[in-house]
Scaffold this motif. Structure first.
Motif, short mmCIF file in Angstrom:
data_model
loop_
_atom_site.label_atom_id
_atom_site.label_comp_id
_atom_site.label_asym_id
_atom_site.label_seq_id
_atom_site.Cartn_x
_atom_site.Cartn_y
_atom_site.Cartn_z
N GLY A 58 -11.96 49.09 -28.27
CA GLY A 58 -12.80 47.60 -27.86
C GLY A 58 -14.08 47.89 -27.69
O GLY A 58 -14.69 47.21 -28.18
N ALA A 59 -14.85 48.98 -26.77
CA ALA A 59 -16.05 49.33 -26.39
C ALA A 59 -16.89 48.82 -27.89
O ALA A 59 -18.00 48.61 -28.31
CB ALA A 59 -16.64 50.10 -25.78
N TRP A 62 -16.70 45.37 -29.89
CA TRP A 62 -17.49 44.81 -29.30
C TRP A 62 -18.55 44.58 -29.51
O TRP A 62 -19.90 44.10 -30.29
CB TRP A 62 -17.59 44.78 -28.15
CG TRP A 62 -18.53 43.56 -27.46
CD1 TRP A 62 -18.27 42.49 -27.04
CD2 TRP A 62 -19.99 44.09 -26.55
NE1 TRP A 62 -19.55 42.12 -26.52
CE2 TRP A 62 -20.17 43.41 -26.83
CE3 TRP A 62 -20.25 45.60 -26.61
CZ2 TRP A 62 -21.67 43.08 -26.11
CZ3 TRP A 62 -21.91 45.72 -26.20
CH2 TRP A 62 -22.26 44.38 -25.64
N VAL A 65 -19.40 43.63 -33.46
CA VAL A 65 -19.64 42.17 -33.69
C VAL A 65 -21.03 41.76 -32.88
O VAL A 65 -21.93 40.76 -33.19
CB VAL A 65 -18.65 41.63 -32.51
CG1 VAL A 65 -18.54 39.93 -32.51
CG2 VAL A 65 -17.05 41.99 -33.53
N HIS A 66 -21.37 42.48 -31.66
CA HIS A 66 -22.65 41.48 -30.38
C HIS A 66 -24.10 42.04 -31.61
O HIS A 66 -24.87 41.13 -31.93
CB HIS A 66 -22.52 42.67 -29.47
CG HIS A 66 -24.25 42.54 -28.30
ND1 HIS A 66 -24.61 41.03 -28.36
CD2 HIS A 66 -25.03 43.52 -28.68
CE1 HIS A 66 -25.04 41.76 -27.61
NE2 HIS A 66 -25.58 42.43 -27.78
N VAL A 73 -22.75 37.51 -29.16
CA VAL A 73 -21.14 37.58 -28.14
C VAL A 73 -21.32 39.43 -27.15
O VAL A 73 -21.98 39.09 -27.61
CB VAL A 73 -20.30 37.29 -29.79
CG1 VAL A 73 -18.71 38.10 -28.73
CG2 VAL A 73 -19.59 37.11 -30.37
#
Length: 73
Positions: A58-59, A62, A65-66, A73
């Motif tokens: 998940g990290a 993210w 995407v960030h 995001v």
């Protein structure tokens, strides 16, 4: 160049030196990858290891995407 830019470049340089030394010395469990594998339980089994792997996935998801969204995001 701002002080923040200098600080991040120093941080990056320190990382490169540490990782290079760790790669060249051949000692197990000293690179960042090996630490993350251990922290995330990639060589372990059980529920707790699965939770740590999910947190890592998940990290990292993210973070990608960030970066690709330019921080939206």
């Amino acid at each position: 160049m701002s002080a923040w830019s200098v600080a991040w470049l120093v941080w990056l340089a320190v990382f490169v030196v540490l990782e290079t030394v760790a790669l060249l010395n051949g000692t197990p469990d000293d690179t960042l990858s090996e630490h993350i594998w251990r922290w995330a339980g990639l060589h372990a089994s059980g529920v707790w290891a699965a939770i740590r792997r999910a947190i890592l996935a998940g990290a990292l998801g993210w973070l990608v995407v960030h970066f690709l969204s330019a921080g939206r995001v």
